[in-house]
Structures are given as C-alpha cells and as structure tokens.
Scaffold this motif. Structure first.
Motif, PDB file in Angstrom:
ATOM      1  N   TRP A 110       0.994  -1.119   0.124  1.00  0.00           N
ATOM      2  CA  TRP A 110       0.037   0.131   0.105  1.00  0.00           C
ATOM      3  C   TRP A 110       0.898   1.274  -0.026  1.00  0.00           C
ATOM      4  CZ3 TRP A 110      -5.546   0.083  -0.264  1.00  0.00           C
ATOM      5  CH2 TRP A 110      -5.789  -1.175  -0.196  1.00  0.00           C
ATOM      6  N   TYR A 111       2.014   1.181   0.491  1.00  0.00           N
ATOM      7  CA  TYR A 111       2.966   2.279   0.598  1.00  0.00           C
ATOM      8  C   TYR A 111       4.377   1.829   0.840  1.00  0.00           C
ATOM      9  CZ  TYR A 111       3.362   1.823   5.453  1.00  0.00           C
ATOM     10  OH  TYR A 111       3.591   1.186   7.018  1.00  0.00           O
ATOM     11  N   SER A 112       5.472   2.501   0.665  1.00  0.00           N
ATOM     12  CA  SER A 112       6.722   2.230   1.122  1.00  0.00           C
ATOM     13  C   SER A 112       7.167   2.812   2.607  1.00  0.00           C
ATOM     14  CB  SER A 112       7.799   2.448  -0.014  1.00  0.00           C
ATOM     15  OG  SER A 112       7.539   1.452  -1.070  1.00  0.00           O
ATOM     16  N   GLU A 113       8.038   2.123   3.173  1.00  0.00           N
ATOM     17  CA  GLU A 113       8.354   2.667   4.447  1.00  0.00           C
ATOM     18  C   GLU A 113       9.985   2.685   4.608  1.00  0.00           C
ATOM     19  OE1 GLU A 113       7.829   1.480   9.042  1.00  0.00           O
ATOM     20  OE2 GLU A 113       6.122   1.225   7.775  1.00  0.00           O
ATOM     21  N   GLU A 114      10.316   3.748   5.139  1.00  0.00           N
ATOM     22  CA  GLU A 114      11.611   3.907   5.528  1.00  0.00           C
ATOM     23  C   GLU A 114      11.913   4.719   6.795  1.00  0.00           C
ATOM     24  OE1 GLU A 114      16.126   3.549   4.885  1.00  0.00           O
ATOM     25  OE2 GLU A 114      14.160   2.609   3.615  1.00  0.00           O
ATOM     26  N   ASP A 115      12.509   4.017   7.735  1.00  0.00           N
ATOM     27  CA  ASP A 115      12.881   4.593   8.982  1.00  0.00           C
ATOM     28  C   ASP A 115      11.707   5.012   9.807  1.00  0.00           C
ATOM     29  OD1 ASP A 115      15.624   4.164   8.950  1.00  0.00           O
ATOM     30  OD2 ASP A 115      16.121   6.127   8.176  1.00  0.00           O
ATOM     31  N   GLY A 116      10.550   4.189   9.693  1.00  0.00           N
ATOM     32  CA  GLY A 116       9.236   4.347  10.238  1.00  0.00           C
ATOM     33  C   GLY A 116       8.362   5.773   9.536  1.00  0.00           C
ATOM     34  N   GLU A 117       8.693   5.936   8.397  1.00  0.00           N
ATOM     35  CA  GLU A 117       8.082   7.162   7.809  1.00  0.00           C
ATOM     36  C   GLU A 117       7.673   6.793   6.213  1.00  0.00           C
ATOM     37  OE1 GLU A 117      10.441  10.552   7.314  1.00  0.00           O
ATOM     38  OE2 GLU A 117      11.177  10.540   9.431  1.00  0.00           O
ATOM     39  N   ILE A 118       6.737   7.052   5.858  1.00  0.00           N
ATOM     40  CA  ILE A 118       6.207   6.915   4.246  1.00  0.00           C
ATOM     41  C   ILE A 118       7.513   7.681   3.627  1.00  0.00           C
ATOM     42  CG2 ILE A 118       4.543   7.530   2.531  1.00  0.00           C
ATOM     43  CD1 ILE A 118       2.547   8.345   4.834  1.00  0.00           C
ATOM     44  N   ALA A 119       7.767   6.435   2.627  1.00  0.00           N
ATOM     45  CA  ALA A 119       8.816   6.700   1.781  1.00  0.00           C
ATOM     46  C   ALA A 119       8.469   7.159   0.472  1.00  0.00           C
ATOM     47  CB  ALA A 119       9.750   5.632   1.481  1.00  0.00           C
ATOM     48  N   LEU A 165      11.592  11.362   2.884  1.00  0.00           N
ATOM     49  CA  LEU A 165      11.853  12.926   2.585  1.00  0.00           C
ATOM     50  C   LEU A 165      13.005  13.346   3.099  1.00  0.00           C
ATOM     51  CD1 LEU A 165       9.918  14.911   1.432  1.00  0.00           C
ATOM     52  CD2 LEU A 165       9.270  15.632   3.493  1.00  0.00           C
ATOM     53  N   ASP A 166      13.820  14.120   2.181  1.00  0.00           N
ATOM     54  CA  ASP A 166      15.084  14.382   2.715  1.00  0.00           C
ATOM     55  C   ASP A 166      15.139  15.929   2.410  1.00  0.00           C
ATOM     56  OD1 ASP A 166      15.255  14.337   0.098  1.00  0.00           O
ATOM     57  OD2 ASP A 166      17.019  13.122   0.136  1.00  0.00           O
ATOM     58  N   MET A 167      13.805  16.733   1.857  1.00  0.00           N
ATOM     59  CA  MET A 167      13.965  18.068   1.740  1.00  0.00           C
ATOM     60  C   MET A 167      12.626  18.738   1.754  1.00  0.00           C
ATOM     61  SD  MET A 167      14.980  17.877  -2.440  1.00  0.00           S
ATOM     62  CE  MET A 167      14.313  17.069  -3.608  1.00  0.00           C
ATOM     63  N   SER A 168      12.602  19.788   1.511  1.00  0.00           N
ATOM     64  CA  SER A 168      11.200  20.613   1.232  1.00  0.00           C
ATOM     65  C   SER A 168      11.089  20.226  -0.152  1.00  0.00           C
ATOM     66  CB  SER A 168      11.500  22.192   1.558  1.00  0.00           C
ATOM     67  OG  SER A 168      10.215  22.841   1.086  1.00  0.00           O
ATOM     68  N   HIS A 169       9.801  19.893  -0.269  1.00  0.00           N
ATOM     69  CA  HIS A 169       9.466  19.695  -2.013  1.00  0.00           C
ATOM     70  C   HIS A 169       7.946  20.213  -2.124  1.00  0.00           C
ATOM     71  CE1 HIS A 169       9.554  17.734  -5.748  1.00  0.00           C
ATOM     72  NE2 HIS A 169       8.585  16.905  -5.472  1.00  0.00           N
ATOM     73  N   ARG A 170       7.878  20.870  -3.347  1.00  0.00           N
ATOM     74  CA  ARG A 170       6.433  21.354  -3.655  1.00  0.00           C
ATOM     75  C   ARG A 170       5.609  20.403  -3.743  1.00  0.00           C
ATOM     76  NH1 ARG A 170       9.977  21.676  -7.520  1.00  0.00           N
ATOM     77  NH2 ARG A 170       9.416  20.806  -9.712  1.00  0.00           N
ATOM     78  N   VAL A 200       3.142   5.664  11.853  1.00  0.00           N
ATOM     79  CA  VAL A 200       4.003   5.996  10.583  1.00  0.00           C
ATOM     80  C   VAL A 200       3.663   7.355   9.929  1.00  0.00           C
ATOM     81  CG1 VAL A 200       4.584   5.208   8.348  1.00  0.00           C
ATOM     82  CG2 VAL A 200       4.525   3.620  10.073  1.00  0.00           C
ATOM     83  N   VAL A 201       2.180   7.491  10.029  1.00  0.00           N
ATOM     84  CA  VAL A 201       1.595   8.811   9.467  1.00  0.00           C
ATOM     85  C   VAL A 201       2.277   9.809  10.216  1.00  0.00           C
ATOM     86  CG1 VAL A 201      -0.228  10.194   9.163  1.00  0.00           C
ATOM     87  CG2 VAL A 201      -0.385   7.589   8.330  1.00  0.00           C
ATOM     88  N   GLU A 202       2.142   9.665  11.745  1.00  0.00           N
ATOM     89  CA  GLU A 202       2.389  10.681  12.668  1.00  0.00           C
ATOM     90  C   GLU A 202       4.043  11.193  12.322  1.00  0.00           C
ATOM     91  OE1 GLU A 202       2.966  11.595  17.612  1.00  0.00           O
ATOM     92  OE2 GLU A 202       1.547   9.944  16.594  1.00  0.00           O
ATOM     93  N   ARG A 203       4.972  10.309  11.796  1.00  0.00           N
ATOM     94  CA  ARG A 203       6.402  10.419  11.893  1.00  0.00           C
ATOM     95  C   ARG A 203       6.512  11.166  10.492  1.00  0.00           C
ATOM     96  NH1 ARG A 203       7.037   5.495  15.084  1.00  0.00           N
ATOM     97  NH2 ARG A 203       6.817   4.444  13.090  1.00  0.00           N
ATOM     98  N   SER A 204       5.868  10.783   9.575  1.00  0.00           N
ATOM     99  CA  SER A 204       5.799  11.382   8.439  1.00  0.00           C
ATOM    100  C   SER A 204       5.270  12.614   8.047  1.00  0.00           C
ATOM    101  CB  SER A 204       5.040  10.514   7.319  1.00  0.00           C
ATOM    102  OG  SER A 204       5.415   9.269   7.158  1.00  0.00           O
ATOM    103  N   VAL A 205       4.212  13.017   9.091  1.00  0.00           N
ATOM    104  CA  VAL A 205       3.939  14.544   9.173  1.00  0.00           C
ATOM    105  C   VAL A 205       4.834  15.149   9.824  1.00  0.00           C
ATOM    106  CG1 VAL A 205       2.164  15.771  10.111  1.00  0.00           C
ATOM    107  CG2 VAL A 205       1.556  13.728   9.076  1.00  0.00           C
ATOM    108  N   GLY A 206       5.495  14.859  10.738  1.00  0.00           N
ATOM    109  CA  GLY A 206       6.534  15.522  11.685  1.00  0.00           C
ATOM    110  C   GLY A 206       7.598  15.758  10.590  1.00  0.00           C
ATOM    111  N   ALA A 207       8.149  15.169   9.773  1.00  0.00           N
ATOM    112  CA  ALA A 207       9.331  15.239   8.691  1.00  0.00           C
ATOM    113  C   ALA A 207       8.744  16.293   7.842  1.00  0.00           C
ATOM    114  CB  ALA A 207       9.482  14.050   8.089  1.00  0.00           C
ATOM    115  N   TRP A 208       7.662  15.924   7.127  1.00  0.00           N
ATOM    116  CA  TRP A 208       7.252  17.062   6.349  1.00  0.00           C
ATOM    117  C   TRP A 208       7.210  18.594   6.785  1.00  0.00           C
ATOM    118  CZ3 TRP A 208       1.587  18.713   6.085  1.00  0.00           C
ATOM    119  CH2 TRP A 208       1.342  19.191   4.582  1.00  0.00           C
TER     120      TRP A 208
END
Length: 682
Positions: free
Chosen positions: A461-470, A477-482, A502-510
């Motif tokens: 359903w999605y890819s994951e890396e270090d507990g985040e949506i990859a 995610l490794d930078m600001s992106h439009r 996973v969603v929570e960590r992904s939102v935090g990184a975003w």
C-alpha cells in the motif's frame, strides 16, 4: 447566493503587465484589463488557440523495458536519446491586444455579480462585457478611440514559428497559421459600444446590442450564484477567496467551453505562455478541476471528458509503445489538446499516474452525478485501460507485486536518482484505482480480471523507510518539496492502509522540512492534508496566508511567491500566472466543511470549533447535499443514496430525539428527495 461584501473586486493602476490585469472569461475567451498612466490595455486570448507544430509522438523505442534498462545502468545519455528536448513544441499563442486612452485612468473594478469590467478615469469610465453564450463575442462601451493589435505585432516568436503577416482588415485582422485554421477578430462600432468577435477560418463580422448583452450576463451569473454552495467560514479572507475563486472557475471552465490548461483562457499577448499553457496531468489539471465536483458544477468537466475521449487512439498507441499491450490507455504528464507530448522531461512522460489520477476523477464525477451512461460509454473503459498499463508495469516475485522503477512526481527532476522501486505515490494510485474499478464494475454488473484482486492483495500500500512513508524504497523525505506526492495515500487518493504512528512520523518530517521550495499549488493541497491530520487551525492559516504570498494586486494566482523570503520557488519570477492554486483553494475551503474518507463524510472537520461557520447546498458523493452549522445540519438525497458520516464535536439528536455523540458513525439508506436533520443538544 453571492454575499454583498464579495460582489466586487478592484485593483488600482498601475497594473504593469497582462498577469496583473483584472480578468474575466467564458470558458473559451479571456480578457485581462491592465495598464498604467492614461493607457488602458485589454489582452484578448483563448484557451482554444493552439499552434500544433512540433512535439513528440510516443515511439516503440520509448518502452518501459528500455527505460528501466537505462535507469538500472544510470545511463543518462541513453535517457537523453530516448527523450530528446524539442526546440519546437505545440503551444497556445497570443491572440490580440486592444489599447485605448483614458484620461486619469486609475482603477479597474470587476463585478462578480454579472462579470462587468469597469475602468475608471478622471471624468469618464469604460465598461467591458463578454458573452457567455456566444463564446467569441465581447464589447467595450464608453470608448471610441482604440487600437486592435494582432498578437503577431506584439510577439516576435510568432514570426520565428513561421507565421506570416496578418491580413489587415478595415474592421480587424485575419491571421493564417502554419498548420491550423486561420483566426482573427473583427469589430463593429455602434451606438455607445463597440462589439468584437473572435472566430476561426472564416472571420465572421461583429455585431451586437449592449442592453441584450448586459441582460444575458446578469441572467447567467444570477443563475450561477443560485446553484453553487453558500459558505461562511467565520474568516472573511477565506470566504473572499472562495467566492472569487468560484467566479474564476466558471470563467475558465464553462460546460460549453474549451478544456482549460495551466492558464485557462488568459494568455500573454507578447510571448508564448510558460509551459505552452499545456495540460499538466501530474497535479495541475486535476487541481484546476477540483471545484467541479466539490461545488456541484459537474457539467464543467464535460469538455475535459470529451477531449480525453477524443484521444483514445493516441492513448492506445502510447500504451502499446510503453508496455506492449493493445488495450491500455496512457497519457504523458504534459501534452497539448491532441495528446501530443512536449518531450524531454522523461520523469513526467513515464508518470502513469497522470492517467491514473484522471481515472479516479472520472469515477468521482460518476459517484457525484450518477452519470452511468458516461461510465458505460467511456469512463469504465478508460479506468480499465489505465489499470492494464499499471498491470503490465508490475513485477511479481512469487509473493508480492512491485513497481520496478518510477518517479515520485518532480522529486529530483530528471536526475538519474529521481526514480526508485515502489514509489508510495503510485502504489496509492493503483490501490485507489482498483477500489474504484471494483465499485464501478458492481454498478455496471460486470466482471473484472481475477488478477486485479490478487494485485490488490499482494501489492504494498506504501513504502516505508525509518518508520516514515517513503518516496520510494530506501528514500524518505530529505528536503522541502513542492509536490506532496508521498502523502497522496492520505489525500487526494484516500487509499490509506498506513499505521497511525507511521503517518505521525511522516507528518513530523514534512513539517520539519517546511515550505521553502513550495509553489502556489502546494498550499491548498497542504491545507487539505492538515485538515486530515486534525490540524484545523493550520489548514485555515495556510488558506489565509496563500493570497498574500501567491496572488498579485490584480487578483491573479502565481506559481512562485510574489515577493522573496517565503519560498525559493521554481522559476525565479513572480510574473508566471497559473490557475491551479486558486482553484485548489476553492476545493480546500469546501473541504473544511465536508470531505470524504474511506466512504465516510467528515463534517466541519477543518474549521476551529470556535468558528461560527455555516454552509448550504454542498454536494457529497452519492447524490447528497449537505447544509448546516454548528447547531444544526441536514442531508438531502437527490437520488437514492447511502449516507455515511461521523458526527462533529458536540452532542446531537435527530427529530425522534435519538442521541448521538461526537465521532459516532451514522449510516442510512435514503430515497430520492428524502431529508434527514440533526440538532445540537443544549
């Protein structure tokens, strides 16, 4: 109804270029009024005026197999061979400018009530109207001395593209084209007003009556404002953008108009528009048309569906070249109105979710309208054809399906590391499309391939890396992106199946990487995401920030910020106008009041609890309409429907005094014409 406080928009001179101009349109023709000093300019343009020279037709050499082989070897030269940049590509072209003197010209005012454009001078005014029924007709009143200047005289690029001098007529001009029918404008001066007509091939004479045009405009816009949803968010700046955005959407995408690209009918008159004002299918077209289903302007999608249906042969050819099948449909991400690819940008050309996203929008249209005939004639066939291409792209290792190589839209551009295995964006798109196909097949009482059920079961359903949506396997995610592509499973695809942590960590990184490279269209999408992340204050803040950052003094919506310091942008100028962000904002505002997730409607979810919000006549999938406020709300079924929603904050009861608490899921089968209402206790 249009509230009194939002009936007009005004901009003070100077308005230095066409995209600071105050604009009106009819879904085919666009007028932009701008100028400085005592000179007033009216740029006349059309979303239909394509010069079809150049571009790329997909070749068998550009197969997914060859692309994957080149990417696996990091062979940049091979990718350049497969996807060369073309000097000549199709483009919408400049049409004309009308210029006239007006002593002391200082302000342009636009009436949202009837689309009248008024330019105020020291002692007199000029008024401008365009017809909503006769698409090439417009008129200027209060001006006798003017110049009609063909685009050829203003844009040297037309001569470079092989255009000949226009034929100068006593009442206008006729311009031939290298590959397309001629076009031109003629005018006729009458008592108090001059009428103009844009037409193709045989350039028709102009005529008209100002009073009749005024009556047509008033009748048309009165009917329009009566049928669209009424909203009051409790935040004036948000409400202003909603009503002005609805007006712009109708001006850009009328049901009897021409499909709208990046700039709709508002095109520069002195040069070619950025990106040819083409059809970008990796978010821009979709966002431009988001208000259609959200605001109940369903018929405005029909020119877009008609265009896509006319592409069937070309889309079949694309799929055959790409994955070797005869029953697929594929759209490159950037094309003209004939599905001719702009070339060069391979990362977009191979982005098959350009077609997948359109398939989802087709099914949303069917769910909202009940247009089963469209689903039978083209919609379901398109959905299946798109899925066939996805299916042919997938690999199976005996236990799981996978996408070998694909991009996450615009991430890293066309660098050799701009692709990976199992991008989350495309995984979410496939799952949403499969869900829609299964639902559509049930509507039509037909079968779907058994293999597609297996793909749904065995494709991640999605890819994951270090507990985040990859973005794809191995890359978080490794930078600001439009382009918020890795979060598409949450919005707009709503495929979900991602653990909350996973969603929570992904939102935090975003959030941590921030907005430093965002475009104008990034903002409404972000507001919709924050709404779903239970951040209503942030959703509203983004929508309140956006006009200051991404609109100019003429009310036009910009790709990059209008001043430095917020985002580094993409193109390095504040003169590039695109319509996607402003229309995405309309959808995001409606989203504050009502959105659907996993078949369940969420009410007032994006609005802070303290806001005294209300709405009326908001469409919902399944043929429902929602109206209400914090104290009472109701649903009305326009046809037989199934209602599923969660109660908003507070304690509620129905007319039978059954009690409900916040978050309770309510389900009911409703008959056409039936209404159900709820009231807040206390």
């Amino acid at each position: 109804m249009l509230p009194d406080q939002f009936q007009t928009f005004a901009a003070e001179f100077p308005l230095e270029h066409v995209h600071t101009g105050v604009a009106a349109g009819n879904g085919f023709l666009g007028l932009s009024v701008w100028g400085e000093g005592d000179t007033v300019n009216v740029t006349v343009s059309s979303s239909s005026l394509w010069d079809h020279q150049g571009g790329e037709i997909w070749s068998p050499e550009q197969s997914y197999k060859n692309i994957c082989a080149a990417l696996a070897k990091q062979d940049e030269n091979r990718m350049k061979e497969l996807f060369p940049w073309y000097k000549l590509v199709p483009s919408i072209i400049p049409l004309a400018r009308i210029t006239f003197p007006l002593d002391g010209a200082h302000k342009v005012e636009l009436s949202h009530r009837d689309s009248l454009l008024t330019v105020f001078g020291k002692n007199k005014r000029a008024e401008i109207r365009l017809s909503q029924s006769e698409k090439g007709v417009f008129a200027i009143r209060g001006v006798s001395d003017f110049r009609l200047i063909p685009g050829y005289d203003l844009a040297p690029v037309l001569k470079e593209r092989g255009f000949a001098e226009p034929e100068r007529l006593a009442d206008g001009f006729r311009q031939t084209m290298p590959k397309d029918p001629a076009f031109g404008i003629r005018y006729a001066k009458g008592a108090g007003a001059t009428f103009f007509r844009f037409s193709r091939d045989v350039i028709a004479a102009a005529s008209g009556n100002w009073s009749a045009l005024e009556e047509e405009n008033r009748r048309f816009w009165n009917d329009f404002w009566m049928k669209v949803p009424e909203l009051h968010s409790g935040m004036t700046e948000i409400d202003a953008r909603y009503y002005s955005g609805l007006f712009q959407f109708q001006c850009m995408t009328s049901a009897d108009g021409f499909p709208a690209g990046l700039q709709g009918p508002w095109i520069e008159d002195e040069k070619l528009p950025p990106w040819s004002s083409d059809f970008h299918f990796n978010i821009n077209v979709q966002m431009c048309y988001w208000p259609a289903c959200r605001a109940g302007l369903f018929d405005n999608l029909k020119p877009l569906w008609k265009m896509l249906e006319s592409w069937k042969e070309q889309m079949r050819h694309n799929a055959k070249c790409f994955v070797g099948i005869d029953d697929g449909y594929m759209i490159p991400h950037a094309v003209d109105d004939r599905c001719v690819c702009m070339g060069g940008f391979w990362a977009g050309t191979m982005d098959h979710t350009s077609a997948g996203w359109m398939a989802m929008m087709m099914f949303e249209y069917v769910r909202c309208t009940g247009d089963i005939e469209f689903l039978k004639r083209f919609g379901f066939d398109f959905m299946r054809g798109v899925m066939r291409v996805y299916e042919a792209m997938l690999e199976f290792d005996g236990s799981h399906y996978a996408i070998p190589w694909l991009t996450s839209p615009e991430y890293r551009g066309i660098a050799m590391d701009a692709v990976g295995r199992n991008p989350s964006f495309h995984l979410a798109a496939i799952h949403r499309l499969l869900s829609d196909i299964f639902a559509a097949a049930e509507m039509l009482h037909c079968e779907v391939p058994a293999a597609w059920h297996e793909i749904q079961e065995k494709l991640p359903w999605y890819s994951e890396e270090d507990g985040e949506i990859a973005l794809w396997e191995g890359l978080k995610l490794d930078m600001s992106h439009r382009h918020h592509s890795h979060l598409a499973a949450i919005c707009p695809f709503d495929s979900l199946h991602i653990p909350e942590d996973v969603v929570e960590r992904s939102v935090g990184a975003w959030v941590r990487f921030g907005m430093g490279t965002w475009a104008g269209w990034s903002m409404p999408w972000a507001a919709m995401l924050h709404n779903r992340f239970n951040h209503p204050d942030m959703a509203c803040m983004i929508l309140k920030m956006w006009p200051s950052l991404y609109t100019n003094k003429g009310g036009r919506t910009l790709h990059d910020p209008q001043f430095p310091g917020f985002s580094v942008g993409l193109v390095g100028t504040n003169r590039i106008m695109q319509m996607d962000a402003g229309l995405g904002v309309v959808a995001a505002i409606l989203d504050l009041f009502l959105y659907e997730t996993q078949g369940v409607l969420e009410l007032f979810h994006g609005l802070p609890e303290a806001n005294d919000a209300l709405c009326a006549n908001v469409p919902a999938p399944g043929g429902l309409r929602f109206s209400g406020n914090r104290r009472e709300f109701s649903f009305t079924a326009e046809r037989d429907a199934v209602l599923n929603f969660r109660f908003p904050a507070g304690e509620w009861m129905d007319v039978a005094e059954n009690a409900y608490t916040a978050g309770t899921l309510f389900s009911k089968e409703m008959k056409a014409g039936e209404q159900i209402a709820f009231y807040r206790k206390g």
